[in-house]
Design an enzyme around this catalytic site. Structure first.
Site, PDB file in Angstrom:
ATOM      1  N   LYS A  76      -4.006   3.213  -3.158  1.00 22.87           N
ATOM      2  CA  LYS A  76      -5.171   3.779  -3.637  1.00 22.87           C
ATOM      3  C   LYS A  76      -5.113   5.332  -3.288  1.00 22.87           C
ATOM      4  O   LYS A  76      -5.306   5.545  -1.864  1.00 22.87           O
ATOM      5  CB  LYS A  76      -6.322   3.078  -2.547  1.00 22.87           C
ATOM      6  CG  LYS A  76      -6.559   1.653  -3.198  1.00 22.87           C
ATOM      7  CD  LYS A  76      -7.519   0.861  -2.340  1.00 22.87           C
ATOM      8  CE  LYS A  76      -7.787  -0.523  -2.420  1.00 22.87           C
ATOM      9  NZ  LYS A  76      -8.666  -1.507  -1.897  1.00 22.87           N
ATOM     10  N   MET A 131     -10.193   8.910   7.964  1.00 19.65           N
ATOM     11  CA  MET A 131     -10.496   8.973   6.544  1.00 19.65           C
ATOM     12  C   MET A 131     -11.548  10.250   6.734  1.00 19.65           C
ATOM     13  O   MET A 131     -12.705   9.958   6.015  1.00 19.65           O
ATOM     14  CB  MET A 131     -11.248   7.783   6.044  1.00 19.65           C
ATOM     15  CG  MET A 131      -9.963   6.793   5.938  1.00 19.65           C
ATOM     16  SD  MET A 131     -10.459   5.022   5.405  1.00 19.65           S
ATOM     17  CE  MET A 131     -11.672   4.574   6.391  1.00 19.65           C
ATOM     18  N   ASP A 180       0.708  -1.148   0.015  1.00 26.11           N
ATOM     19  CA  ASP A 180       0.085   0.020  -0.012  1.00 26.11           C
ATOM     20  C   ASP A 180       0.877   1.493   0.031  1.00 26.11           C
ATOM     21  O   ASP A 180       1.993   1.266   0.427  1.00 26.11           O
ATOM     22  CB  ASP A 180      -1.003  -0.083   1.055  1.00 26.11           C
ATOM     23  CG  ASP A 180      -2.078  -0.735   0.989  1.00 26.11           C
ATOM     24  OD1 ASP A 180      -2.427  -1.338   0.108  1.00 26.11           O
ATOM     25  OD2 ASP A 180      -2.895  -0.824   1.948  1.00 26.11           O
TER      26      ASP A 180
END
Length: 335
Positions: free
Chosen positions: A150, A265, A128
């Site tokens: 991502k 987030m 990641d």
């Protein structure tokens, strides 16, 4: 590849000819205290450009179109640009397997010993963007490295594609290490990867990681619990706001809970989150903090009241990845 350089902290380093694995180079240099600048060329491919934009947004590097080498202490061509990872014909193990490794919030110092051992043993590393990428220098010389980042509102590898990669390489007899930021099971979709592997008869091991939900507030001087202030904390995703039809959290209950609230987030929805909590009884003067790029050299934060935190965070250009802490514990520790 070891990128340890003989330089003092704060040295200015210029990277030329960046490749798709330039994030590894930048992380390695940043961990040594370097101020990194990368030259973006006209022929730079789209994937590399997306990585460079992400590094710039996270304050880990400055990207320019031209630079004078004499202004820098160290100038190097990105050593990973021409390094092509090729799959091993077969793994070094009798049977393929997958290890889900939680890499911690970003600093290699917060990777566990078990995680390091797995990385050193890997045939394939699936990484990641928020993982401690500088630790890849510890991997074997023949390891295949696959980046599946991502980037918010940017380059994106679908989870189904990641699952397929794990299965494909493990079925070929390789030890696949899935290196993630934080902990694989705290908003890391590690459970989906576990199920995909098990459905294909692949054995899976899990090495837990230090979750950013706890580590980043601590690094910013915020204890999530403090005697006389709160008896617990709750971690909630702010990926979608309280009014979004996809939201599954009971924000009204959170506002009345008396617990420290940790939002992951939640940068884009922060104003909506604060407004909803206040509507359901939380005092708008409740201390709050927003911390961006926790555990990284670019870590930065803002503190304000719940009523003002969204505006203050926006004014200071705090961008993902960021964590917001809401509760009296934000002001528990003396300066």
């Amino acid at each position: 590849m070891n990128l340890t350089l003989p330089m003092a902290p704060g040295a200015r380093v210029l990277i030329t000819r960046p490749g798709q694995r330039v994030a590894e180079t930048v992380h390695s240099l940043s961990d040594q205290g370097a101020q990194v600048t990368v030259v973006r060329l006209e022929e730079t491919d789209e994937l590399t450009l997306a990585v460079l934009d992400d590094l710039t947004g996270r304050r880990l590097a400055t990207v320019v179109e031209d630079a004078l080498s004499a202004e820098f202490d160290v100038v190097l061509r990105d050593p990973l640009t021409s390094l092509v990872s090729s799959p091993r014909a077969h793994g070094t193990h009798d049977r393929g397997r997958v290890t889900l490794v939680g890499g911690g919030p970003g600093s290699v110092d917060l990777l566990t010993v078990g995680g390091l051992r797995a990385i050193r043993d890997a045939d394939v590393l699936v990484c990641d963007r928020l993982a401690p990428l500088s630790v890849l220098a510890e991997a074997g010389p023949d390891v295949e490295v696959i980046h599946v980042g991502k980037i918010p509102r940017g380059a994106f590898t679908p989870q189904e594609s990641i699952n397929a990669l794990l299965v494909e390489h493990a079925l070929a007899g390789r030890h696949v290490v899935r290196l993630k930021g934080g902990d694989s099971y705290v908003f890391g979709r590690g459970g989906e990867e576990w199920n995909a592997c098990v459905a294909n008869g692949i054995p899976v091991d899990v090495i837990p990681g230090v979750t950013s939900a706890v580590a980043v507030p601590a690094l910013a001087g915020i204890p999530l619990t403090h005697r006389g202030m709160t008896q617990g904390f709750v971690v909630v995703s702010g990926h979608v706001g309280p009014q979004d039809e996809r939201n599954e959290a009971d924000w009204s209950a959170l506002g009345r809970s008396g617990l420290t609230i940790v939002v992951l987030m939640g940068v884009a929805a922060l104003a909506e989150i604060a407004e909803t909590l206040i509507e359901h009884g939380m005092d708008p003067s409740t201390p709050a903090a927003c911390i961006a790029d926790g555990a990284m050299p670019s870590q930065r934060s803002a503190r304000a009241t719940l009523g003002d935190i969204a505006d203050v965070a926006a004014a200071r250009d705090l961008t993902p990845p960021a964590i917001t802490v809401i509760g009296s514990v934000v002001s528990a520790l003396e300066d």
